[in-house]
Each structure stands twice: as C-alpha cells, then as structure tokens.
Enzyme design. Structure first.
Site, mmCIF file in Angstrom:
data_model
loop_
_atom_site.group_PDB
_atom_site.id
_atom_site.type_symbol
_atom_site.label_atom_id
_atom_site.label_comp_id
_atom_site.label_asym_id
_atom_site.label_seq_id
_atom_site.Cartn_x
_atom_site.Cartn_y
_atom_site.Cartn_z
ATOM 1 N N TYR A 172 -32.515 -48.693 78.740
ATOM 2 C CA TYR A 172 -32.175 -48.995 80.132
ATOM 3 C C TYR A 172 -32.006 -50.499 80.238
ATOM 4 O O TYR A 172 -32.983 -51.249 80.219
ATOM 5 C CB TYR A 172 -33.288 -48.481 81.046
ATOM 6 N N THR A 232 -36.239 -46.191 90.630
ATOM 7 C CA THR A 232 -36.111 -45.488 91.907
ATOM 8 C C THR A 232 -37.340 -44.648 92.206
ATOM 9 O O THR A 232 -37.639 -44.370 93.369
ATOM 10 C CB THR A 232 -34.848 -44.611 91.892
ATOM 11 N N LYS A 291 -28.445 -46.553 79.548
ATOM 12 C CA LYS A 291 -28.178 -46.611 80.983
ATOM 13 C C LYS A 291 -27.850 -48.067 81.271
ATOM 14 O O LYS A 291 -28.722 -48.934 81.196
ATOM 15 C CB LYS A 291 -29.378 -46.162 81.809
ATOM 16 N N ILE A 345 -26.596 -42.294 85.942
ATOM 17 C CA ILE A 345 -27.957 -42.056 86.419
ATOM 18 C C ILE A 345 -28.003 -42.665 87.810
ATOM 19 O O ILE A 345 -28.058 -43.878 87.974
ATOM 20 C CB ILE A 345 -29.005 -42.644 85.465
#
Length: 293
Positions: free
Chosen positions: A133, A45, A162, A204
């Site tokens: 992640y 992001t 995540k 998240i």
C-alpha cells in the site's frame, strides 16, 4: 481474484465508541449483495490507528466470517513496526483472510532499503498474497518502482500494489518494472478510470462504502472496455468522490452511510464528524448519484 471494485471498509462504532459488530456484519452483507468484488477491513478508512490490537484482529475475524469466502478479504496488516506488521499478518492468515494489505511504514520514514527489508520480513512470515500500500501523502515515504520490482521478483507472494500516489504515469512505470502480471489497484477513487486505462485492474475504494453498486458497475464497464458506460458512471460518481474527501477520511463516508441508515455517524478521536457545510455538499453529491431523493 483481486480486481474490480474492492471496498475499503469503514469500521462502525456505537455512540459510546465501541465496535458496532452488528452494523459491520450488515455492511459486509450489503456490500456483497451490491456487487463489490472484495473487502478490505482495517485499512486507513477502517480507522486502524485508533483501534486496539484486539479490535484490529476482531474486525478482520468478523469480516472473514461474514464474507464466508463469497468475495476475497484483503486484511489490513500494516504498521510502522515490522514486528507488529508480522503479528498482524500471522493473525490474518490464521483466521482465514485471503490476502494482506500492508502500508509503507509511516512517521519513521525508512529509506528504500528499509522499505525492502520491511516487506521482505513480512513476506517471509506468511504464505498469503501481499499488496503493497503506497500512499505517500499519509506515510511520507514513496516506494519507488525499482524497489517494488525487487520485492516482486524476490518474493512470489508480493503480488501487487494499492497505489494512492494519484500519479497516473506511475501505473505504467510499475507495469514496466514489475511486469504485466503484477496486480495494480487504484487507491484513489477520482482517478480510477485513468488508472485502469494505464493497466490497472480495479480500485480499493472509499466511495464504494456508500455507492457499492455504482462503483462495481463502473469498474466492470471500465475493465471490459466499455468506455461510454464507464464515463457515464464516472460523471455520476465524481461529485461524490470529491465530497467524501472534503474532510479527513473516513468522516465523509461515515456521514454518508449514516444518511443511508447503515451506521451511526461516530468516529474515534482525534477524527471528528463533518461540518454542516460539508454535510450539505455530500448530500448534494449523493442526490446527483441517485443515492438520495
């Protein structure tokens, strides 16, 4: 320490494409004031692929400085080069980040042994807690629960994941493989409620850029077992979760933040601003959530 609504921060740019450090600092302050329980700079992001190495490191430094230990900073430190990821990890530790978010290597598609060796090398290079992640739709590799369990068993600083697979049964599989103390954070806003029900402890979140207080309240309700309140907030947020991802992230989040006056609606190429039809849908979702009149 790592639970609740943790914001995957956008990286604000000026109209000329340079970093907007003032807007970034203000965004961090607003996030903390609104109740976000953690911050993740320079993840997907944060447009990490289009930041230079110097910018990547500067954004992490700015975030750590602005947060000033009020909430944990989980620094994005991923790369499809193990050496580069180690360099990012070492820098994040040096400037005072609280943990690392390390994406599974993308494009070069390592197998499970390659994934293990990549994360093992990073874990040996730092004392910081590491979150794997796992985002197969972007990286085109999927770290299996067995590989995750090996890493968690072999390295005490590999503490969680995540998970952006959007497979809710994966939470239970990872809990079974890695144990109940392995921290599982959702990487997918729309399914975060179900994720927590399977044993997750937070998200998240992209949506938290735009609706930090609502996302924080939603996570708090979910984690304390207040299902009625969590569903009420999910109903308010769900159209926004959908609208923000109608076009490639973070175009939707940046448009929404520009509507709130938080930053300029600027992305770096090859990402572009949202189409007018998408903007209308984001506006409607923001109104539904009570963020716009």
């Amino acid at each position: 320490m790592f639970r609740g609504s943790i914001t995957a921060l956008v990286t604000p740019f000026r109209q000329d494409g340079s970093l907007d450090k003032k807007a970034f600092g203000a965004l961090v302050e607003w996030q903390i004031a609104e109740g976000s329980s953690g911050l993740v700079p320079v993840g997907t992001t944060g447009e990490s692929p289009t930041l230079t190495h110097d910018e990547h490191q500067e954004v992490i430094r700015l975030c750590v400085e602005a947060a000033n230990k009020r909430v944990p900073v989980i620094a994005g430190a991923g790369s499809n080069s193990t050496r580069e990821a180690i360099s990012f990890a070492e820098h994040a530790e040096k400037v005072g980040a609280d943990a690392l978010l390390v994406v599974t290597p993308y494009y070069n598609k390592p197998n499970q042994r390659g994934l293990y060796e990549h994360f093992a090398a990073i874990a040996r290079s730092t004392s910081l807690p590491i979150f794997i992640y796992n985002i197969p739709p972007r990286s085109v590799v999927d770290m299996l629960p067995e590989t995750m369990a090996r890493l968690a068993a072999d390295f005490k600083n590999i503490v969680g994941v995540k998970d952006a697979t959007a497979k809710l049964d994966r939470v239970s599989e990872q809990r079974e493989a890695c144990g109940p103390d392995f921290i599982q954070l959702s990487g997918e806003d729309a399914t975060a409620l179900g994720f927590n029900a399977h044993g997750g402890v937070g998200c998240i979140s992209v949506t938290a850029n735009v609706a930090p207080r609502l996302c924080a309240e939603f996570q708090a309700a979910s984690l304390r077992g207040d299902g009625a309140r969590a569903i009420e907030l999910q109903d308010r947020l769900f159209p926004l979760h959908k609208a923000l991802f109608l076009e490639p992230n973070p175009a939707g989040a940046k448009y929404a933040l520009s509507r709130l006056g938080r930053l300029e609606n600027v992305l770096r190429s090859p990402l572009v601003t949202v189409e007018a039809s998408t903007a209308e849908k984001i506006d409607a979702a923001m109104k539904h959530a009570g963020l716009l009149n």
